[in-house]
Design a protein around this motif. Sequence first.
Motif, mmCIF file in Angstrom:
data_model
loop_
_atom_site.group_PDB
_atom_site.id
_atom_site.type_symbol
_atom_site.label_atom_id
_atom_site.label_comp_id
_atom_site.label_asym_id
_atom_site.label_seq_id
_atom_site.Cartn_x
_atom_site.Cartn_y
_atom_site.Cartn_z
ATOM 1 N N ASP A 137 4.876 -3.879 13.106
ATOM 2 C CA ASP A 137 3.830 -3.072 13.731
ATOM 3 C C ASP A 137 2.422 -3.508 13.322
ATOM 4 O O ASP A 137 1.447 -2.861 13.650
ATOM 5 C CB ASP A 137 4.025 -1.586 13.424
ATOM 6 N N GLY A 138 2.338 -4.609 12.593
ATOM 7 C CA GLY A 138 1.049 -5.127 12.164
ATOM 8 C C GLY A 138 0.540 -4.526 10.863
ATOM 9 O O GLY A 138 -0.481 -4.957 10.341
ATOM 10 N N SER A 139 1.250 -3.544 10.317
ATOM 11 C CA SER A 139 0.805 -2.885 9.081
ATOM 12 C C SER A 139 1.093 -3.715 7.844
ATOM 13 O O SER A 139 0.486 -3.503 6.792
ATOM 14 C CB SER A 139 1.496 -1.524 8.935
ATOM 15 N N GLY A 140 2.043 -4.632 7.958
ATOM 16 C CA GLY A 140 2.447 -5.401 6.782
ATOM 17 C C GLY A 140 3.358 -4.622 5.857
ATOM 18 O O GLY A 140 3.580 -5.016 4.720
ATOM 19 N N GLU A 141 3.902 -3.500 6.343
ATOM 20 C CA GLU A 141 4.775 -2.658 5.519
ATOM 21 C C GLU A 141 5.970 -2.143 6.329
ATOM 22 O O GLU A 141 6.208 -0.953 6.420
ATOM 23 C CB GLU A 141 3.987 -1.481 4.948
ATOM 24 N N THR A 142 6.732 -3.068 6.896
ATOM 25 C CA THR A 142 7.856 -2.673 7.743
ATOM 26 C C THR A 142 9.202 -3.205 7.255
ATOM 27 O O THR A 142 10.227 -2.625 7.556
ATOM 28 C CB THR A 142 7.649 -3.176 9.181
ATOM 29 N N GLY B 69 0.761 -1.240 0.000
ATOM 30 C CA GLY B 69 0.000 0.000 0.000
ATOM 31 C C GLY B 69 0.790 1.286 0.000
ATOM 32 O O GLY B 69 1.740 1.465 -0.752
ATOM 33 N N ASN B 70 0.378 2.190 0.885
ATOM 34 C CA ASN B 70 0.880 3.556 0.902
ATOM 35 C C ASN B 70 2.387 3.658 1.117
ATOM 36 O O ASN B 70 3.033 4.498 0.510
ATOM 37 C CB ASN B 70 0.149 4.370 1.973
ATOM 38 N N THR B 71 2.931 2.839 1.992
ATOM 39 C CA THR B 71 4.368 2.924 2.253
ATOM 40 C C THR B 71 5.158 2.581 1.009
ATOM 41 O O THR B 71 6.113 3.290 0.658
ATOM 42 C CB THR B 71 4.775 2.010 3.429
ATOM 43 N N ASN C 285 10.345 5.597 10.690
ATOM 44 C CA ASN C 285 9.036 4.955 10.797
ATOM 45 C C ASN C 285 8.294 5.269 9.512
ATOM 46 O O ASN C 285 8.243 6.433 9.135
ATOM 47 C CB ASN C 285 8.285 5.502 12.018
ATOM 48 N N PRO C 286 7.796 4.342 8.806
ATOM 49 C CA PRO C 286 7.403 2.986 9.125
ATOM 50 C C PRO C 286 8.413 1.900 8.741
ATOM 51 O O PRO C 286 8.202 0.744 9.053
ATOM 52 C CB PRO C 286 6.128 2.805 8.318
ATOM 53 N N ILE C 287 9.516 2.273 8.065
ATOM 54 C CA ILE C 287 10.470 1.241 7.653
ATOM 55 C C ILE C 287 11.277 0.780 8.864
ATOM 56 O O ILE C 287 11.927 1.584 9.528
ATOM 57 C CB ILE C 287 11.424 1.757 6.558
ATOM 58 N N HIS C 288 11.227 -0.518 9.131
ATOM 59 C CA HIS C 288 12.035 -1.091 10.199
ATOM 60 C C HIS C 288 13.309 -1.705 9.634
ATOM 61 O O HIS C 288 14.371 -1.592 10.235
ATOM 62 C CB HIS C 288 11.247 -2.159 10.969
#
Length: 93
Positions: free
Chosen positions: A38-43, A3-5, A76-79
């Motif tokens: 973080d549960g977003s599926g985009e880390t 998605g957005n990330t 954030n949001p990249i881990h």
Amino acid sequence: MTGNTSQEIIRRLTEALEPTHLQLDNDSAKHAGHMGDDGSGETHWSLDIASAQFVGLNRVQRQRLVYKALGDLMDNPIHALAIRARTTEEPPA
């Protein structure tokens, strides 16, 4: 990609580095439940990018250009981000 990330990562890299090749893979599912998820599926991401801007730069200098282009996304949001940065003359992996 998702998605957005992913869209923002691609936008920033494209604007800053004008890549001739950009492949972004979302590895987040492999790390579900691990640190940084973080549960977003985009880390967690893997990046293969080719740009003329990498000519004459070593691996660390190339990665710094990628980090600079991504800016605050690296906080954030990249881990995690695995980077393969290459010139347009270097072959793909």
